[in-house]
Design a protein around this motif. Structure first.
Motif, short mmCIF file in Angstrom:
data_model
loop_
_atom_site.label_atom_id
_atom_site.label_comp_id
_atom_site.label_asym_id
_atom_site.label_seq_id
_atom_site.Cartn_x
_atom_site.Cartn_y
_atom_site.Cartn_z
N LEU A 1 0.83 -1.20 0.00
CA LEU A 1 0.00 0.00 0.00
C LEU A 1 0.86 1.25 0.00
N GLY A 2 0.32 2.30 -0.59
CA GLY A 2 1.00 3.59 -0.61
C GLY A 2 0.45 4.42 0.54
N VAL A 3 1.32 4.78 1.49
CA VAL A 3 0.85 5.51 2.67
C VAL A 3 1.56 6.86 2.74
N LYS A 4 0.74 7.91 2.86
CA LYS A 4 1.21 9.29 2.91
C LYS A 4 2.29 9.43 3.98
N ALA A 5 3.47 9.85 3.56
CA ALA A 5 4.63 9.80 4.47
C ALA A 5 4.52 10.79 5.62
N ASP A 6 3.70 11.85 5.47
CA ASP A 6 3.57 12.79 6.58
C ASP A 6 2.25 12.62 7.35
N SER A 7 1.63 11.44 7.18
CA SER A 7 0.34 11.24 7.87
C SER A 7 0.54 10.59 9.23
N GLY A 8 -0.46 10.76 10.09
CA GLY A 8 -0.47 10.12 11.39
C GLY A 8 -0.46 8.60 11.23
N ALA A 9 -1.19 8.10 10.26
CA ALA A 9 -1.27 6.65 10.04
C ALA A 9 0.12 6.08 9.74
N TYR A 10 0.86 6.78 8.91
CA TYR A 10 2.20 6.29 8.54
C TYR A 10 3.10 6.21 9.78
N ALA A 11 3.06 7.23 10.62
CA ALA A 11 3.91 7.26 11.81
C ALA A 11 3.59 6.07 12.72
#
Ligand SMILES: Cc1cc2nc3c(=O)[nH]c(=O)nc-3n(C[C@H](O)[C@H](O)[C@H](O)COP(=O)(O)O)c2cc1C
Length: 167
Positions: free
Chosen positions: A49-59
């Motif tokens: 999956l592609g996950v937004k690198a500056d998102s809370g989910a990614y962290a």
């Protein structure tokens, strides 16, 4: 490159709609509606999956190394919009949605038609969304699906004529 052509051609890729969830057991719970998802191997069963690198989910996913993908059904358009915004846990609910913790601790939405839980194998840090490779270690199907499972899932094109993520 012709940017209009790039946009139109990349938007030809069909997508399902999922709610990505994770819980690091330190009080950080993430939930985000995502579409950049596909299976990439049978053995072991892998998804990317592609996950937004500056998102809370990614962290949260990067630190806890586990996540769940909650599959949204055709009638769950409202839920997709709920999780376009940052998620909050209040009164035992996740942005107002009831859930139970999975084997990985990731929230499994009661309203989802199915879910998989994954262990992060690797993260490829390229672009504004990083590629998370997950091994499926648990699968949840609350009710049998009638007909093709891929007919049951909410799709990007069901969200309206102006909603896209890609291009
Ligand atoms: C139609 C649509 C599709 C989206 N798909 C993705 C996706 O595939 N990956 C992703 O990281 N974010 C995606 N997003 C953005 C997330 O839904 C959004 O950043 C997230 O819910 C915000 O929460 P967070 O920053 O607290 O994690 C999408 C947004 C929209 C409107």
């Amino acid at each position: 490159m012709d940017s209009d052509a790039k946009k139109a051609v990349l938007r030809m890729i069909p997508y399902g709609i999922y709610v990505l969830t994770a819980d690091d057991s330190q009080g950080n719970v993430a939930a985000a509606t995502v579409n950049w998802v596909t299976q990439s191997a049978f053995a072991p069963p892998l998804v990317v999956l592609g996950v937004k690198a500056d998102s809370g989910a990614y962290a949260v996913i990067k630190s806890t190394k586990t996540f769940a993908l909650n599959m949204l059904g055709k009638d769950a358009k409202g839920l997709a919009f709920t999780f376009f915004k940052p998620a909050q846990v209040a009164d035992g609910k996740l942005s107002g949605q009831s859930f139970r913790p999975g084997a990985t601790g990731a929230p499994l939405l009661d309203a989802a038609i199915g879910a998989v839980e994954c262990k992060v194998k690797t993260i490829i840090e390229e672009g504004d969304h990083h590629i998370v490779v997950g091994e499926v270690i648990a699968a949840h199907l609350p009710k049998p699906i009638e007909g093709r499972p891929d007919n049951a899932i909410l799709e990007m094109k069901d969200l309206g004529d102006t909603v896209y993520y890609g291009g």
